[in-house]
Design a protein around this motif. Sequence first.
Motif, PDB file in Angstrom:
ATOM      1  N   SER A   1       0.847  -1.202   0.000  1.00 49.75           N
ATOM      2  CA  SER A   1       0.000   0.000   0.000  1.00 49.75           C
ATOM      3  C   SER A   1       0.876   1.244   0.000  1.00 49.75           C
ATOM      4  O   SER A   1       0.569   2.244  -0.648  1.00 49.75           O
ATOM      5  CB  SER A   1      -0.955   0.008   1.200  1.00 49.75           C
ATOM      6  OG  SER A   1      -0.259   0.209   2.406  1.00 49.75           O
ATOM      7  N   THR A   2       1.988   1.181   0.704  1.00 51.44           N
ATOM      8  CA  THR A   2       2.884   2.331   0.768  1.00 51.44           C
ATOM      9  C   THR A   2       3.572   2.556  -0.578  1.00 51.44           C
ATOM     10  O   THR A   2       3.636   3.678  -1.074  1.00 51.44           O
ATOM     11  CB  THR A   2       3.917   2.129   1.888  1.00 51.44           C
ATOM     12  OG1 THR A   2       3.207   2.160   3.121  1.00 51.44           O
ATOM     13  CG2 THR A   2       4.973   3.205   1.889  1.00 51.44           C
ATOM     14  N   ARG A   3       4.033   1.487  -1.204  1.00 52.98           N
ATOM     15  CA  ARG A   3       4.734   1.638  -2.487  1.00 52.98           C
ATOM     16  C   ARG A   3       3.784   2.123  -3.584  1.00 52.98           C
ATOM     17  O   ARG A   3       4.132   2.982  -4.384  1.00 52.98           O
ATOM     18  CB  ARG A   3       5.355   0.301  -2.906  1.00 52.98           C
ATOM     19  CG  ARG A   3       6.147   0.356  -4.206  1.00 52.98           C
ATOM     20  CD  ARG A   3       6.972  -0.910  -4.420  1.00 52.98           C
ATOM     21  NE  ARG A   3       6.158  -2.098  -4.568  1.00 52.98           N
ATOM     22  CZ  ARG A   3       5.580  -2.467  -5.727  1.00 52.98           C
ATOM     23  NH1 ARG A   3       5.734  -1.744  -6.800  1.00 52.98           N
ATOM     24  NH2 ARG A   3       4.862  -3.567  -5.773  1.00 52.98           N
ATOM     25  N   LEU A   4       2.575   1.575  -3.600  1.00 50.41           N
ATOM     26  CA  LEU A   4       1.647   1.917  -4.679  1.00 50.41           C
ATOM     27  C   LEU A   4       0.764   3.121  -4.356  1.00 50.41           C
ATOM     28  O   LEU A   4       0.006   3.579  -5.196  1.00 50.41           O
ATOM     29  CB  LEU A   4       0.761   0.717  -5.016  1.00 50.41           C
ATOM     30  CG  LEU A   4       1.476  -0.529  -5.546  1.00 50.41           C
ATOM     31  CD1 LEU A   4       0.483  -1.636  -5.841  1.00 50.41           C
ATOM     32  CD2 LEU A   4       2.285  -0.202  -6.801  1.00 50.41           C
ATOM     33  N   GLY A   5       0.826   3.599  -3.122  1.00 57.09           N
ATOM     34  CA  GLY A   5      -0.003   4.745  -2.765  1.00 57.09           C
ATOM     35  C   GLY A   5      -1.489   4.413  -2.745  1.00 57.09           C
ATOM     36  O   GLY A   5      -2.320   5.276  -3.000  1.00 57.09           O
ATOM     37  N   LEU A   6      -1.817   3.152  -2.445  1.00 59.80           N
ATOM     38  CA  LEU A   6      -3.227   2.772  -2.354  1.00 59.80           C
ATOM     39  C   LEU A   6      -3.647   2.817  -0.888  1.00 59.80           C
ATOM     40  O   LEU A   6      -2.883   2.417  -0.008  1.00 59.80           O
ATOM     41  CB  LEU A   6      -3.431   1.352  -2.898  1.00 59.80           C
ATOM     42  CG  LEU A   6      -3.280   1.204  -4.419  1.00 59.80           C
ATOM     43  CD1 LEU A   6      -3.203  -0.264  -4.814  1.00 59.80           C
ATOM     44  CD2 LEU A   6      -4.435   1.884  -5.146  1.00 59.80           C
ATOM     45  N   PRO A   7      -4.875   3.307  -0.596  1.00 58.97           N
ATOM     46  CA  PRO A   7      -5.311   3.365   0.794  1.00 58.97           C
ATOM     47  C   PRO A   7      -5.331   1.976   1.423  1.00 58.97           C
ATOM     48  O   PRO A   7      -5.862   1.031   0.833  1.00 58.97           O
ATOM     49  CB  PRO A   7      -6.724   3.951   0.715  1.00 58.97           C
ATOM     50  CG  PRO A   7      -6.946   4.364  -0.689  1.00 58.97           C
ATOM     51  CD  PRO A   7      -5.860   3.833  -1.551  1.00 58.97           C
TER      52      PRO A   7
ATOM     53  N   ASP B   1       1.941  -4.505 -10.182  1.00 53.60           N
ATOM     54  CA  ASP B   1       1.620  -3.156 -10.656  1.00 53.60           C
ATOM     55  C   ASP B   1       0.119  -3.021 -10.856  1.00 53.60           C
ATOM     56  O   ASP B   1      -0.363  -2.949 -11.977  1.00 53.60           O
ATOM     57  CB  ASP B   1       2.358  -2.856 -11.965  1.00 53.60           C
ATOM     58  CG  ASP B   1       3.773  -2.374 -11.703  1.00 53.60           C
ATOM     59  OD1 ASP B   1       4.024  -1.861 -10.596  1.00 53.60           O
ATOM     60  OD2 ASP B   1       4.616  -2.507 -12.594  1.00 53.60           O
ATOM     61  N   PHE B   2      -0.612  -3.011  -9.751  1.00 52.69           N
ATOM     62  CA  PHE B   2      -2.056  -2.728  -9.788  1.00 52.69           C
ATOM     63  C   PHE B   2      -2.865  -3.795 -10.532  1.00 52.69           C
ATOM     64  O   PHE B   2      -3.734  -3.460 -11.334  1.00 52.69           O
ATOM     65  CB  PHE B   2      -2.325  -1.357 -10.431  1.00 52.69           C
ATOM     66  CG  PHE B   2      -1.607  -0.210  -9.783  1.00 52.69           C
ATOM     67  CD1 PHE B   2      -2.105   0.362  -8.614  1.00 52.69           C
ATOM     68  CD2 PHE B   2      -0.451   0.317 -10.327  1.00 52.69           C
ATOM     69  CE1 PHE B   2      -1.455   1.433  -8.012  1.00 52.69           C
ATOM     70  CE2 PHE B   2       0.204   1.377  -9.717  1.00 52.69           C
ATOM     71  CZ  PHE B   2      -0.306   1.936  -8.562  1.00 52.69           C
TER      72      PHE B   2
ATOM     73  N   LEU C   1     -12.068  -3.304 -15.201  1.00 51.92           N
ATOM     74  CA  LEU C   1     -11.355  -2.409 -16.121  1.00 51.92           C
ATOM     75  C   LEU C   1     -11.447  -0.961 -15.662  1.00 51.92           C
ATOM     76  O   LEU C   1     -12.258  -0.183 -16.147  1.00 51.92           O
ATOM     77  CB  LEU C   1     -11.933  -2.543 -17.537  1.00 51.92           C
ATOM     78  CG  LEU C   1     -11.481  -3.765 -18.335  1.00 51.92           C
ATOM     79  CD1 LEU C   1     -12.192  -3.825 -19.677  1.00 51.92           C
ATOM     80  CD2 LEU C   1      -9.972  -3.746 -18.551  1.00 51.92           C
ATOM     81  N   ALA C   2     -10.636  -0.614 -14.698  1.00 51.70           N
ATOM     82  CA  ALA C   2     -10.598   0.748 -14.158  1.00 51.70           C
ATOM     83  C   ALA C   2      -9.349   0.823 -13.290  1.00 51.70           C
ATOM     84  O   ALA C   2      -8.725  -0.209 -13.020  1.00 51.70           O
ATOM     85  CB  ALA C   2     -11.862   1.019 -13.338  1.00 51.70           C
ATOM     86  N   PRO C   3      -8.966   2.009 -12.871  1.00 50.76           N
ATOM     87  CA  PRO C   3      -7.858   2.071 -11.915  1.00 50.76           C
ATOM     88  C   PRO C   3      -8.200   1.240 -10.674  1.00 50.76           C
ATOM     89  O   PRO C   3      -9.367   1.169 -10.270  1.00 50.76           O
ATOM     90  CB  PRO C   3      -7.762   3.558 -11.587  1.00 50.76           C
ATOM     91  CG  PRO C   3      -8.295   4.241 -12.801  1.00 50.76           C
ATOM     92  CD  PRO C   3      -9.400   3.354 -13.296  1.00 50.76           C
TER      93      PRO C   3
ATOM     94  N   SER D   1      -8.445   1.009  -7.368  1.00 49.85           N
ATOM     95  CA  SER D   1      -9.391   1.212  -6.273  1.00 49.85           C
ATOM     96  C   SER D   1     -10.826   1.373  -6.785  1.00 49.85           C
ATOM     97  O   SER D   1     -11.776   1.216  -6.026  1.00 49.85           O
ATOM     98  CB  SER D   1      -9.002   2.429  -5.432  1.00 49.85           C
ATOM     99  OG  SER D   1      -9.101   3.589  -6.215  1.00 49.85           O
ATOM    100  N   SER D   2     -10.999   1.666  -8.066  1.00 52.11           N
ATOM    101  CA  SER D   2     -12.342   1.816  -8.616  1.00 52.11           C
ATOM    102  C   SER D   2     -12.899   0.502  -9.163  1.00 52.11           C
ATOM    103  O   SER D   2     -14.024   0.475  -9.637  1.00 52.11           O
ATOM    104  CB  SER D   2     -12.342   2.840  -9.748  1.00 52.11           C
ATOM    105  OG  SER D   2     -11.812   4.057  -9.300  1.00 52.11           O
TER     106      SER D   2
END
Lengths: 325, 424
Positions: free
Chosen positions: B197-203, B270-271, B315-317, B319-320
Amino acid sequence: MNLQVDENGRLRHFLSIDGLDRDILTNILDTAESFTGVTDQTIKKVPLLRGKTIVNLFFEPSTRTRTTFELAAKRLSADVLNINLNASATSKGETLLDTLRNLEAMHSDMFVVRHADSGAAHFIARHTQPHISIINAGDGRHAHPTQAMLDMFTIRRHKAEFKNLTVAIVGDILHSRVARSQIIALNILGTGEIRVVAPRTLIPAGIDALGVQVHHHLESGIKDADVVIMLRLQNERMQGALLPSEHEYFKLYGLTEDRLAVAKPDAIVMHPGPINRGVEMDSQVADGSRSVILQQVSYGIAVRMAVMSLAMRSQQDAGGTQDAN
Amino acid sequence: MRTRITGGRIIDPANAIDETLDIFIEDGKIVAVSKELKGFKADEEINATGMWVMPGLIDLSARLREPGEEHKSTIESETRAAASAGITTLCCPPDTTPIIDTPAVAELIQKRAEQAGFAKVLPIGALTRQLNNERLSEMASLKEAGCVAVHNITPLANTQIQRTAMEYAATHNMTVFITPEDTWLRNNGCVHEGRVSTRLGLPGIPEAAETAAVARDLALIEQIGVKAHFCRLSTARAVRMIARAQHDGLPVTADVCAHQLHLTEMDISDFDSNCHVNPPLRAQRDREGLRRGVIENVIQAICSDHQPHEADAKLAPFSSTRAGISALETLLPLSLRLIEEEKQSVIETIRRLTSGPANILNLDTGTLGVNKPADICILDPDSYWQLSTENMLSQGHNTPFINWEFKGQVKYTLLNGKTVFKRS
């Protein structure tokens, strides 16, 4: 597979610093160096990207970043289209993918993307046609790689070898895409010591795995530092449960000339802007002799010219037939 | 109709059987498990030489998306996929549209499953009406209509309502399924709070979002004495807390999704939105702790937590995107990997998929006992195969396990003695 580099190991998309090697970063800095001359000429243009269309695709409001990207593209002689979507498209039920398909139909060569979701630039790079190059202009809390590179450029201009430097990054690390990209870039370039300085509420879990030392007090955090980078504190953070007040934040983490005395005498002070004077630092520091904040802004244009021209070069070599279409 | 399954290795954890025997089936029920049955004339013989013959699997959580989201999948499409994966009983969580908070919806789902005829579907009722966390559902009526437990999917923030819901469920001897998650600590998180979460900046979702909820609910269970089942554990610490509670004699059980035993936060890479699941993939030590929980029987059931989606949902970023994996077809093969990777015995591994979940819900399936329904899975343990979107039967192709190679493939599935799947 690394999305960002082509089969020859050259930059294809610029999505994050993570995953790139030292040669690529150094090449960006060297190329930017060669462009700084362009900005000083009376005719501030080179014809490298003549006939190319660059779309600034901003899903989040931004003036400064968008403007420097626009200037950089124009100085490379590209045509620039600015599209500010600010969630209006998505509120009409159009998905991000639909928006991209529409823009692809306009025969663009490069998208410069800013989006509120972490990973948006990666997503777009994965789902657009292969001849379109993607430059990340900030995605959520994840990355802001061109900002990090202009910061590296600024440091390199003022300091010698990265390996002898101590760099302190002060402020809201948790929400900062700038800090993440800076930390990774500083590590790849071999920086001697990297510190992050903030109260625990603003330090993300497991940050030490990125190769930084964590400090909770400003004095110990910037002691003997060569470079002090202050991050912007968003207003909304001060109203939440993360910090009690602006007043207490400045009291503990605000940079003043007195506090800066513990850093190296020739330390430079940086800030990605815009500054909250009296919150992150006082005006004496911001406008003082050790501040390089305005230089960061002007270097930003050269660095973005470098990134755009390098990424486009890889795309041109890959798709030689593309222009004929 | 009489069927004889010959020459297979019978693995029946409920009756502690692991030996080569025949199974004799008449009128949909098992009449004997032995070498011979005098006077039995089979209409049909299934040669199971070299195969494993075990009870059909019971999956404690599978979204079938019907009623309400038939663009994702239907009861027919997903029960067919289940049959091909050896699963004969599926528990359907209450968050359909409409929600399973009235007998009518519960009955509709069972009826549609009967019509399709591939697997039994057991509805789980809503703990609160409309899952709104405010008013209790009609649990007695839901039970009468076939609901095997009550669950609230999104956790109850209000502890007082959680308490009264548990008390009311206990009155009617209903098992309460619990999603252990503190809503505030979870906040808008979408991945484990940690390195990734820290590396990717995801909550991030902190470990304490799970452990704080487990602690709260264990305190309530201890006071009320309700039969409670913790769903989809994701942290090593929560496993230890539940082990302690079980040791103290509390009536608590737990399950884990098969993917949590194999993936960690690192797989998000990568996400990769196919790794967007809830609860999130956590750290390596959590995966080890969950495996230990399965081996030590702190966790009695492995489930699929099947959540099929249409392609657009992923098919979205990151977290969406919608959370969840289309997982029916990987439940058994992922579980079987524990045999080689953790040296868990075959019979104990199969127990977590059969009598383990059956006991949690007091079902009469998950066993090869005499007079029990002939729900049977026949597996070729030495057959290698690779998962691909082409060979998946589920309508949802959202899985991070595409191109994984698995050992052990289902050859036959029987439901009430009838062959509902056969691989040629």
